[in-house]
Write a protein that holds these residues in place. Structure first.
Motif, short mmCIF file in Angstrom:
data_model
loop_
_atom_site.label_atom_id
_atom_site.label_comp_id
_atom_site.label_asym_id
_atom_site.label_seq_id
_atom_site.Cartn_x
_atom_site.Cartn_y
_atom_site.Cartn_z
N MET A 146 0.82 -1.22 0.00
CA MET A 146 0.00 0.00 0.00
C MET A 146 0.85 1.27 0.00
SD MET A 146 -3.00 -1.11 2.66
CE MET A 146 -3.89 0.42 2.38
N ARG A 147 2.19 1.11 -0.09
CA ARG A 147 3.11 2.25 -0.10
C ARG A 147 2.97 3.13 1.14
NH1 ARG A 147 2.78 4.18 -6.50
NH2 ARG A 147 3.37 2.15 -7.39
N THR A 148 2.72 2.51 2.27
CA THR A 148 2.63 3.27 3.51
C THR A 148 4.01 3.78 3.90
OG1 THR A 148 2.89 1.23 4.78
CG2 THR A 148 0.65 1.97 4.37
N THR A 149 4.03 4.93 4.56
CA THR A 149 5.29 5.54 4.98
C THR A 149 5.40 5.68 6.49
OG1 THR A 149 4.32 7.74 4.73
CG2 THR A 149 5.51 6.83 2.82
N GLY A 150 4.32 5.37 7.20
CA GLY A 150 4.34 5.50 8.65
C GLY A 150 4.39 4.15 9.34
N PRO A 151 4.12 4.13 10.63
CA PRO A 151 4.16 2.89 11.40
C PRO A 151 3.16 1.87 10.86
CG PRO A 151 4.02 4.80 12.84
CD PRO A 151 3.77 5.28 11.46
N CYS A 152 3.49 0.60 10.99
CA CYS A 152 2.58 -0.49 10.61
C CYS A 152 2.73 -1.58 11.65
CB CYS A 152 2.94 -1.01 9.22
SG CYS A 152 1.88 -2.36 8.66
N ALA A 194 -4.93 4.76 16.41
CA ALA A 194 -4.90 5.63 15.23
C ALA A 194 -5.33 7.05 15.60
CB ALA A 194 -5.81 5.07 14.15
N ARG A 195 -6.36 7.17 16.44
CA ARG A 195 -6.82 8.49 16.86
C ARG A 195 -5.71 9.25 17.59
NH1 ARG A 195 -7.87 11.86 20.45
NH2 ARG A 195 -6.84 10.50 21.95
N ARG A 196 -5.01 8.56 18.49
CA ARG A 196 -3.94 9.22 19.23
C ARG A 196 -2.79 9.65 18.31
NH1 ARG A 196 -5.67 5.61 23.26
NH2 ARG A 196 -4.43 3.89 22.39
N MET A 197 -2.45 8.80 17.35
CA MET A 197 -1.37 9.13 16.42
C MET A 197 -1.72 10.36 15.59
SD MET A 197 -0.44 5.24 15.29
CE MET A 197 0.65 5.70 13.96
N ASP A 241 1.54 12.59 14.49
CA ASP A 241 2.47 11.60 13.94
C ASP A 241 2.10 11.21 12.51
OD1 ASP A 241 3.84 11.55 16.36
OD2 ASP A 241 2.65 9.89 17.15
N VAL A 242 0.80 11.13 12.25
CA VAL A 242 0.30 10.81 10.91
C VAL A 242 -0.95 11.65 10.67
CG1 VAL A 242 1.16 8.43 10.99
CG2 VAL A 242 -1.17 8.91 11.72
N ASP A 243 -1.34 11.80 9.43
CA ASP A 243 -2.61 12.48 9.14
C ASP A 243 -3.61 11.55 8.46
OD1 ASP A 243 -1.54 12.33 6.62
OD2 ASP A 243 -1.45 14.49 6.28
N LEU A 244 -3.19 10.30 8.22
CA LEU A 244 -4.06 9.30 7.62
C LEU A 244 -3.69 7.94 8.20
CD1 LEU A 244 -6.22 8.71 5.34
CD2 LEU A 244 -4.26 8.15 3.88
N VAL A 294 -10.97 3.95 7.50
CA VAL A 294 -9.93 4.93 7.21
C VAL A 294 -10.18 6.18 8.05
CG1 VAL A 294 -8.83 6.34 5.43
CG2 VAL A 294 -9.69 4.06 4.85
N LEU A 295 -9.19 6.56 8.84
CA LEU A 295 -9.27 7.77 9.66
C LEU A 295 -8.28 8.79 9.14
CD1 LEU A 295 -9.85 5.20 11.68
CD2 LEU A 295 -9.71 6.95 13.44
N GLU A 296 -8.70 10.06 9.14
CA GLU A 296 -7.76 11.11 8.75
C GLU A 296 -8.00 12.34 9.60
OE1 GLU A 296 -8.21 12.66 4.77
OE2 GLU A 296 -10.33 12.13 4.73
N SER A 297 -7.00 13.20 9.63
CA SER A 297 -7.11 14.42 10.40
C SER A 297 -8.17 15.33 9.79
CB SER A 297 -5.76 15.15 10.42
OG SER A 297 -5.45 15.64 9.14
N ARG A 298 -8.71 16.20 10.64
CA ARG A 298 -9.71 17.16 10.15
C ARG A 298 -9.12 18.04 9.05
NH1 ARG A 298 -14.28 19.63 12.42
NH2 ARG A 298 -13.88 18.68 14.45
N ASP A 299 -7.89 18.52 9.26
CA ASP A 299 -7.27 19.41 8.28
C ASP A 299 -7.13 18.72 6.93
OD1 ASP A 299 -7.09 21.39 10.15
OD2 ASP A 299 -4.97 21.04 10.62
N ARG A 300 -6.67 17.46 6.94
CA ARG A 300 -6.49 16.76 5.68
C ARG A 300 -7.82 16.54 4.97
NH1 ARG A 300 -6.18 11.93 2.94
NH2 ARG A 300 -4.23 11.53 1.82
N ALA A 301 -8.84 16.18 5.74
CA ALA A 301 -10.16 15.95 5.16
C ALA A 301 -10.72 17.22 4.54
CB ALA A 301 -11.11 15.41 6.23
N GLN A 302 -10.53 18.36 5.24
CA GLN A 302 -11.04 19.62 4.73
C GLN A 302 -10.29 20.07 3.48
OE1 GLN A 302 -10.79 22.15 8.21
NE2 GLN A 302 -12.87 21.64 8.86
N ARG A 303 -8.99 19.83 3.45
CA ARG A 303 -8.20 20.24 2.28
C ARG A 303 -8.64 19.52 1.01
NH1 ARG A 303 -3.69 19.75 5.73
NH2 ARG A 303 -3.09 17.79 4.69
#
Length: 278
Positions: free
Chosen positions: A1-7, A24-27, A32-35, A102-111
């Motif tokens: 999946m070409r992930t770049t963060g923790p797995c 995931a919510r805490r990260m 630490d991550v936005d997705l 799939v969880l993402e930050s509010r900023d990323r979702a709004q962008r």
């Protein structure tokens, strides 16, 4: 999946994906991550189910020391229809498969102009701490602690009109859920809506947490609480409204809890909110 963060993987049985939602919510909150992608998967067979029954028989002595007098048999069958919160509940059906959220930050979702189903606001988890890891404390004290940890000082239980429960037709699960919400809500517990959709999918183990989050967010978005599947005659020890029957209940939902449990004493509570909730 070409992930770049923790797995990484956690092993908390039927609470696994719920625990990972919390991670995931805490990260995301810590930057630490936005997705983050959370997946739960489980496979059941008759051999697996029979082995669980064998292990539960081994835990019977511990159960007998903590169970409430007059409770029905602790080992449900698996060859009949499961009926969470129903007086005829004596069976757990098992499903299998996978659920991904799939969880993402509010900023990323709004962008990216994403449709927002709601928010994952907080997560709390406890363990029963009993001498036998297959036992379960029917008092509900551990679940009360998990929910209070989840709410913290920011939210009040009175703001939560709905809880997506984790009852799978096992009377022990129903007992500690009923005892927990009685302690949390007191005299107002009769107004609490608490339903379970496990009879729609079967008890599917590790995916249950992610599925509970997805279902509850959809109910929040639509301001409709789904009934408890196959609950037609609520059990006598039910102090809350399990929404029996086949029709949804309209309720304006800003907040809701979804709960999941693992054989072994894990109690997981996740607080969800609407897109506009504080």
């Amino acid at each position: 999946m070409r992930t770049t963060g923790p797995c990484f993987t956690v092993s908390c049985g039927c609470a696994s994906s719920a625990v990972q939602i919390g991670n995931a919510r805490r990260m995301i909150a810590d930057g630490d991550v936005d997705l983050a992608i959370v997946t739960g998967v489980d496979v059941f067979s008759v051999d697996v189910i029979q082995n669980v029954q064998r292990l539960l028989h081994g835990a019977q002595r511990t159960y007998d020391s903590i169970r409430v007098d007059g409770m029905p048999e602790l080992l449900p069958a698996f060859d009949r229809v499961m009926r969470p919160y129903d007086r005829r509940a004596d069976c757990v059906n098992h499903g299998e498969g996978s659920v991904t959220v799939v969880l993402e930050s509010r900023d990323r979702a709004q962008r990216r102009g994403a449709h927002t189903y709601g928010q994952v606001l907080s997560h709390g988890m406890t363990r029963d701490g009993l001498s036998n890891p297959l036992a379960s404390d029917q008092s509900g004290a551990s679940l009360v602690s998990a929910i209070r940890t989840c709410l913290g000082d920011r939210w009040d239980i009175g703001q939560i009109p709905y809880i997506h429960g984790g009852s799978d037709g096992d009377v022990v699960v129903t007992a500690f859920e009923a005892n927990a919400v009685q302690q949390l809500y007191g005299d107002a517990v009769g107004d609490l809506l608490m339903t379970s959709q496990e009879a729609c999918f079967g008890h599917n183990g590790a995916p249950a947490g992610a599925l509970g989050v997805a279902l509850t967010l959809l109910m929040i978005e639509q301001d409709e609480v789904c009934p408890t599947a196959n609950c037609e005659e609520p059990a006598d020890n039910i102090c809350f409204d399990p929404v029996p029957g086949t029709h949804t209940r309209h309720v304006e939902l800003d907040y809701a809890l979804t709960c999941n449990y693992q054989i072994g004493g894990v109690k997981s509570a996740i607080l969800l909110g609407s897109s506009e909730a504080d």
